[in-house]
Design a protein around this motif. Structure first.
Motif, PDB file in Angstrom:
ATOM      1  N   PHE A   1      29.908 -37.390  10.419  1.00  0.00           N
ATOM      2  CA  PHE A   1      28.668 -37.293  10.983  1.00  0.00           C
ATOM      3  C   PHE A   1      28.018 -38.478  11.479  1.00  0.00           C
ATOM      4  O   PHE A   1      27.566 -38.741  12.722  1.00  0.00           O
ATOM      5  CB  PHE A   1      27.629 -36.514  10.205  1.00  0.00           C
ATOM      6  CG  PHE A   1      26.247 -36.533  10.854  1.00  0.00           C
ATOM      7  CD1 PHE A   1      25.797 -35.671  11.928  1.00  0.00           C
ATOM      8  CD2 PHE A   1      25.440 -37.497  10.316  1.00  0.00           C
ATOM      9  CE1 PHE A   1      24.466 -35.658  12.264  1.00  0.00           C
ATOM     10  CE2 PHE A   1      23.977 -37.510  10.942  1.00  0.00           C
ATOM     11  CZ  PHE A   1      23.464 -36.581  11.804  1.00  0.00           C
TER      12      PHE A   1
ATOM     13  N   SER B   1      25.120 -32.505  14.819  1.00  0.00           N
ATOM     14  CA  SER B   1      25.264 -32.022  13.711  1.00  0.00           C
ATOM     15  C   SER B   1      26.075 -30.762  13.439  1.00  0.00           C
ATOM     16  O   SER B   1      26.782 -30.611  12.604  1.00  0.00           O
ATOM     17  CB  SER B   1      23.747 -31.547  13.330  1.00  0.00           C
ATOM     18  OG  SER B   1      22.808 -32.654  13.078  1.00  0.00           O
TER      19      SER B   1
ATOM     20  N   MET C   1      20.192 -32.582   6.729  1.00  0.00           N
ATOM     21  CA  MET C   1      21.516 -31.952   6.445  1.00  0.00           C
ATOM     22  C   MET C   1      21.572 -31.703   4.872  1.00  0.00           C
ATOM     23  O   MET C   1      22.070 -30.924   4.438  1.00  0.00           O
ATOM     24  CB  MET C   1      22.589 -32.924   7.118  1.00  0.00           C
ATOM     25  CG  MET C   1      22.718 -32.801   8.369  1.00  0.00           C
ATOM     26  SD  MET C   1      24.053 -33.806   9.032  1.00  0.00           S
ATOM     27  CE  MET C   1      25.483 -32.372   8.926  1.00  0.00           C
TER      28      MET C   1
END
Length: 457
Positions: free
Chosen positions: A270, A137, A299
């Motif tokens: 990601f 992340s 997220m």
């Protein structure tokens, strides 16, 4: 023997009742040198305080902080929940003692239920799964988005789209929250999926609706976490889990295209980073679809819901303080001139505007109590014993309204953030995004780092 028990039943009952009462009294927090708090009832602890009309966590915990001081105990059933209401004590508990307070409580009923159904993601996992997911992340945010000039372009594009919609409806009542959610979510989407959605996309709108529903439930304070009997007649946690499941299903559809076009030599976002880690080490099961989808939900929640809520409150305070709004507008006009788009490099010149943002984050923190911290072993804090197995929260709402830190905290006053030299200062007084300790794993090496998260940093 039976005759003896029958003849002395009253005496025996009194003895048993006295023993149970003694056990209960001596098991209370005060008798164990734990922080003070309201007197708990057997079985339910202090939960009935939340059953009173008009009482919520947002009203109860600040009131208890005012009564008991820098730290207090709230018994949720028989589980001690420690609320820390002082910024210095939060640093001591979460940073200096971060080695024993960094994990999330895995014994919560809701967390146990979602673990196998939707995954724990980044926010609720511990150990190696947390380290790996967090590493990916951060890499995605650093290398693919946050802090890069391309991200400014993405943000400016979303601002332009928002202004187009506002221009169409400016003469009519309009709920800005869904619009702000779409804009902020698109910024996160460029990092996660490498692309944005059109505002009119019905799947995108449905995805955001489910995200909002999931975050509207304070799952970590549901009675079912602490009172087993409640689980038989209350299914409030099911609404939360259903929202997460629906969100996860939408994200699964979005992941399908990525897996087909994945190229290990061209990492786009990601998702590609996670796929790369999964294929390089198949044993890391936490990068399987379920948990990866949950990490994506985290997220979006952390980067879009929080930002949209802050922007909504910012607009609210501007509308209710026209003099402050006018001063912000004058500063923006002076710095940007004739229609130039704002950039991050303008921050140092937009001092009053930044002070307004800091003040909004102070009075309306996006996570008033942060996330729970599980205590791995007994430790001392402010002269009290914080026992192993308890859960600690930073009472951010109380800290940001502490009159020792902020004069007249009930007043919305951006000027409180200026020092004698006219510069914005004292940002570390407010901990609107909490604080803590993390371990960043790079090339097999553990680098222990202290992090105090602040706005726009």
């Amino acid at each position: 023997m039976v005759d003896y028990l029958l003849e002395n039943s009253t005496t025996i009952l009194i003895f048993v009742a006295t023993a149970l009462l003694g056990w209960y009294i001596f098991s209370l927090p005060g008798m164990r040198n734990m922080p003070p708090g309201p007197f708990p009832l057997p079985v339910v602890g202090n939960f009935l305080m939340l059953a009173q009309p008009g009482v919520t966590l947002l009203t109860l915990f600040p009131a208890l902080a005012a009564k008991y001081g820098k730290i207090f105990t709230f018994l949720a059933g028989n589980k001690p929940v420690i609320l820390i209401n002082d910024v210095t004590l939060v640093k001591e508990a979460f940073v200096k003692r971060g080695d024993i307070t960094s994990n999330r409580p895995q014994h919560y009923y809701v967390i146990q239920k979602i673990a196998d159904q939707v995954g724990l993601g980044v926010t609720l996992s511990n150990g190696q799964p947390w380290k790996d997911l967090r590493r990916v992340s951060i890499t995605a945010m650093r290398d693919l988005g946050a802090g890069r000039r391309s991200m400014e372009g993405n943000i400016q594009e979303e601002v332009t789209e928002v202004l187009k919609v506002i221009e169409k409806v400016k003469d009519s009542p309009f709920d800005l929250k869904p619009l702000l959610m779409m804009a902020t979510s698109n910024v996160i989407s460029t990092i996660v999926f490498g692309s944005r959605f059109e505002f009119e996309d019905t799947k995108f709108q449905l995805l955001l609706q489910q995200l909002s529903q999931a975050t509207s439930v304070n799952a970590l304070f549901l009675p079912s976490n602490f009172l087993p009997l409640v689980r038989y007649f209350s299914k409030e946690e099911d609404h939360f889990i259903t929202s997460l499941k629906t969100t996860s299903k939408h994200i699964k559809e979005l992941l399908a295209d990525h897996e087909e076009s994945f190229d290990p030599h061209n990492i786009r976002d990601f998702v590609d980073l996670a796929l790369q880690m999964r294929r390089s080490d198949p044993k890391r099961r936490h990068f399987e679809d379920l948990n990866m989808r949950r990490a994506i939900v985290d997220m979006f929640n952390a980067g879009s819901e929080t930002t949209a809520t802050t922007l909504q409150w910012l607009l609210f305070y501007m509308a209710n303080n026209p003099d402050i709004q006018a001063r912000c507008q004058a500063e923006i006009d002076e710095v940007l001139g004739d229609g130039r788009k704002v950039t991050y490099s303008d921050r140092d010149k937009l001092k009053y505007t930044e002070a307004c943002v800091l003040e909004v984050l102070r009075v309306r923190p996006v996570a008033p109590f942060g996330f729970p911290r599980y205590v791995e072993e007994d430790f001392k804090l402010h002269g009290y014993t914080i026992p192993k197995g308890s859960v600690c929260f930073a009472n951010i709402l109380a800290i940001n309204n502490d009159p020792e830190l902020f004069s007249k905290p009930e007043k919305f006053d951006p000027t409180r953030w200026f020092g004698d030299n006219g510069e914005v200062t004292g940002r570390d007084r407010s901990i609107s995004f909490s604080m803590g300790q993390y371990r960043y794993w790079q090339d097999g090496l553990s680098i222990k780092t202290t992090l105090s998260i602040k706005f726009a940093k």
